[in-house]
Design a protein around this motif. Structure first.
Motif, mmCIF file in Angstrom:
data_model
loop_
_atom_site.group_PDB
_atom_site.id
_atom_site.type_symbol
_atom_site.label_atom_id
_atom_site.label_comp_id
_atom_site.label_asym_id
_atom_site.label_seq_id
_atom_site.Cartn_x
_atom_site.Cartn_y
_atom_site.Cartn_z
ATOM 1 N N PHE A 78 5.617 4.522 10.560
ATOM 2 C CA PHE A 78 5.972 5.488 9.635
ATOM 3 C C PHE A 78 6.046 5.308 8.169
ATOM 4 O O PHE A 78 5.945 5.995 7.278
ATOM 5 N N MET A 79 6.159 3.756 7.933
ATOM 6 C CA MET A 79 5.853 3.366 6.656
ATOM 7 C C MET A 79 4.291 3.605 6.013
ATOM 8 O O MET A 79 4.154 4.104 5.022
ATOM 9 N N LYS A 80 3.640 3.368 7.073
ATOM 10 C CA LYS A 80 1.979 3.709 6.844
ATOM 11 C C LYS A 80 1.769 4.937 6.544
ATOM 12 O O LYS A 80 1.129 5.656 5.887
ATOM 13 N N PHE A 81 2.452 6.065 7.228
ATOM 14 C CA PHE A 81 2.453 7.375 6.838
ATOM 15 C C PHE A 81 3.120 7.929 5.722
ATOM 16 O O PHE A 81 3.271 9.229 5.308
ATOM 17 N N GLY A 82 3.884 6.709 5.077
ATOM 18 C CA GLY A 82 4.812 7.380 3.844
ATOM 19 C C GLY A 82 5.984 8.148 4.334
ATOM 20 O O GLY A 82 6.411 8.826 3.470
ATOM 21 N N GLY A 83 6.671 7.913 5.440
ATOM 22 C CA GLY A 83 7.730 8.579 5.938
ATOM 23 C C GLY A 83 9.097 8.255 5.868
ATOM 24 O O GLY A 83 9.090 7.117 5.153
ATOM 25 N N ASN A 87 0.810 -1.172 -0.029
ATOM 26 C CA ASN A 87 0.133 -0.053 -0.106
ATOM 27 C C ASN A 87 0.937 1.332 0.033
ATOM 28 O O ASN A 87 0.728 2.224 -0.771
ATOM 29 N N ALA A 88 1.818 1.351 0.940
ATOM 30 C CA ALA A 88 2.735 2.338 0.753
ATOM 31 C C ALA A 88 3.618 2.360 -0.516
ATOM 32 O O ALA A 88 3.827 3.572 -0.903
ATOM 33 N N ILE A 89 3.946 1.477 -0.889
ATOM 34 C CA ILE A 89 4.787 1.476 -2.120
ATOM 35 C C ILE A 89 3.916 2.119 -3.437
ATOM 36 O O ILE A 89 4.089 3.063 -4.314
ATOM 37 N N ALA A 105 9.849 2.562 -3.998
ATOM 38 C CA ALA A 105 9.893 1.755 -5.162
ATOM 39 C C ALA A 105 11.223 1.061 -5.097
ATOM 40 O O ALA A 105 11.173 -0.119 -5.643
ATOM 41 N N GLU A 106 12.379 1.636 -4.595
ATOM 42 C CA GLU A 106 13.556 0.710 -4.702
ATOM 43 C C GLU A 106 13.337 -0.171 -3.576
ATOM 44 O O GLU A 106 14.099 -1.589 -3.507
ATOM 45 N N VAL A 107 12.776 0.062 -2.531
ATOM 46 C CA VAL A 107 12.590 -1.047 -1.385
ATOM 47 C C VAL A 107 11.727 -2.312 -1.850
ATOM 48 O O VAL A 107 11.925 -3.337 -1.758
ATOM 49 N N ASP A 108 10.809 -1.798 -2.632
ATOM 50 C CA ASP A 108 9.970 -2.721 -3.320
ATOM 51 C C ASP A 108 10.858 -3.527 -4.305
ATOM 52 O O ASP A 108 10.774 -4.864 -4.143
#
Length: 560
Positions: free
Chosen positions: A274-279, A33-35, A54-57
């Motif tokens: 903070f991943m949920k927050f897009g941080g 969802n964050a990606i 995107a890179e983490v993905d």
């Protein structure tokens, strides 16, 4: 129970009583969802390199494909990670989870004995280790079920030539990478390359699948693996996000991640929330280098920071910290151990932000109680039970205590409570009762508004002539002295009173004397709480996340 969730009436505006546990079936769906939402936003930064969502993905999918395609691991197999905060950590963690496997977080500072126990107990099939700790893995490998070792250098994810320089300096200049030789080991970057050539199959991950085996309780004998499911962690992420999210700017937050991500506090509060927050998680690899840490903080307009009391105290006592620009900082969360009033008050003075104390355990993924974010000043409480969480106090017989102000064992119930201890049903039954309450081992009281106050660990309590002395209280009083940098209070055996109070102090002022400490205590504490013994040391024994090991001090001979 004589009272029903009095805390709900005192929730901050906008915080719901319940969260939606089923919004995300797994941590992987939170990541996806964050990606989707924040593809090109920065997700993790370390040593000058930034990874976007995107890179983490891309990289975590490669690692997942390597684990399933090359290593042929099966759903539910365990993979250990042994490294400090670096870019490899989130890539590997999300890769392991995307493959339907379980992460075994391993403290890189472990001795061979501790590592062997954890690898053998978890039955890990593979381990990813930073070169600095490869020699420890080499020592125990033969006594474990590990089939594949994956190694990496701290500079491996950095751009050239910086990465090569970092690795060279660590090994040959700072001598921080002891030689090791593990036949058949593969480099992390090579594993990613192999994974890139394979397609990641669709893996069904259910809420009850174990996401992490999080080892805990090493201070009470043998470490046990808390089975934390995807549901446990998603629930706790939802709870904490609901609590702190009222003034968050989605896609713009920058959180300082100085506590290691292998510790449950940073893992959930920083990594997931903070991943949920897009941080952006701005990772500090070695927070013990306080001067280096302060230098990093000067470079980044951070909005949030989490830590333990010793970390905040260390920063406040490091030159240059008070010159940092705190204009963007709106969230400081303290947990892992009691926050001391003197530290909280100085933090507010220097940064302009309230140090908000939270409380949790590995077994609760970890958050159970948090103070309101709009708290004007430090209040000495661990806060209110967070959404979808019940808390009560029980006596020795397991009965709920209904009188306001009664001291009993704090018990927690909620979707964040672990499934149990890995392969230890009897240990699980010792802490989770028939009604589903997790017994925390912490003694607490509740006020009429539903705020809980920890009076102490059951086992750290000092019994002086039949009176309970709570070390936190003694420590708070001694910490008020300007000449004291750090303090721990413990009970030592005493012929007359059963136990006597001993304080162990690290001085800030070299001229501080035991007599001054005792005089200060006499002024602020009732007779039986006075420290009979005062010992000075250059440092206090701590876990690697900065919790003071009272047990080690207790076992040392009494002096003075």
């Amino acid at each position: 129970m004589g009272f029903e969730r009095p805390w709900l009436a005192h929730y901050p505006a906008g915080v719901p009583a319940e969260i939606d546990v089923d919004e995300y079936p797994s941590i992987v769906s939170v990541l996806e969802n964050a990606i989707d939402k924040y593809r090109d936003r920065p997700a993790f930064a370390n040593l000058g390199r930034v990874l976007t969502y995107a890179e983490v993905d891309r990289l975590s999918a490669q690692f997942a494909a390597y684990l399933l395609g090359e290593l042929k691991l099966k759903k539910g197999d365990r993979v250990a990670i042994m490294m400090p905060n670096c870019l490899q950590y989130p890539i590997a963690t999300f890769g392991i989870l995307r493959a339907g496997l379980t992460v075994v977080n391993t403290n890189p500072m472990y001795t061979a004995r501790e590592l062997k126990h954890q690898l053998a107990d978890s039955g890990a099939s593979a381990i990813l280790v930073l070169d600095n700790f490869g020699h420890t893995v080499q020592e125990v490998l033969a006594d474990t079920q590990v089939k594949q070792v994956i190694t990496t250098g701290l500079g491996d994810m950095l751009a050239m030539p910086k990465g090569a320089i970092v690795n060279f300096v660590l090994k040959y200049v700072k001598k921080m990478v002891p030689d090791y030789n593990i036949p058949g080991a593969i480099r992390f970057k090579d594993a990613l390359t192999l994974g890139q050539m394979r397609k990641l199959p669709e893996i069904e991950i259910t809420p009850d699948d174990i996401a992490f085996l999080q080892y805990t309780g090493g201070t009470t004998g043998v470490a046990k693996g808390a089975m934390l499911t995807h549901r446990n962690l998603v629930a706790n992420m939802q709870q904490a996000a609901a609590w702190i999210g009222t003034n968050v700017k989605y896609g713009e937050e920058i959180i300082i991640t100085a506590l290691p991500l292998y510790h449950i506090f940073a893992l959930t509060a920083n990594g997931l929330v903070f991943m949920k927050f897009g941080g952006l998680n701005y990772m500090i690899t070695n927070p013990r280098d306080m001067h280096g840490f302060v230098k990093e903080l000067k470079k980044v307009p951070f909005t949030a920071i989490t830590g333990v009391n010793t970390l905040f105290n260390g920063l406040l006592n490091t030159p240059g910290f008070d010159q940092i620009d705190f204009s963007k900082l709106h969230l400081t969360l303290g947990g892992g151990m009691a926050v001391q009033r003197s530290v909280a008050e100085r933090w507010k003075q220097v940064t302009g932000t309230t140090l908000v104390e939270a409380y949790g355990l590995t077994e609760t993924s970890p958050a159970a109680c948090i103070n309101p974010m709009d708290l004007a000043d430090y209040n000495g409480a661990i806060g209110l039970p967070i959404p979808s969480t019940d808390a009560c106090l029980k006596d020795e017989a397991g009965n709920a205590m209904t009188q306001i102000g009664d001291v009993g064992e704090l018990c927690i119930k909620g979707p964040q409570v672990m499934k149990g201890y890995w392969r230890r049903p009897e240990e699980t039954a010792n802490v989770i009762d028939a009604d589903g309450w997790l017994h925390t081992g912490d003694m607490a009281r509740m006020d009429e508004k539903g705020f809980f106050y920890i009076v102490d660990r059951k086992k750290d309590m000092i019994l002086v002539s039949g009176f309970n002395v709570y070390p936190n209280e003694v420590e708070d009083v001694i910490a008020m002295m300007p000449g004291v940098l750090e303090v721990a209070a413990v009970g030592v055996a005493d012929e007359k009173s059963g136990e006597a109070v001993k304080v162990v102090i690290v001085k800030k002022d070299p001229s501080l004397t035991a007599e001054q400490v005792k005089a200060h205590a006499r002024e602020h504490l009732t007779g039986y709480k006075h420290p009979r013994f005062v010992e000075f040391r250059t440092e206090l024994p701590k876990t690697n996340v900065g919790k003071i090991l009272r047990r080690e001090l207790r076992d040392a001979p009494a002096g003075n």
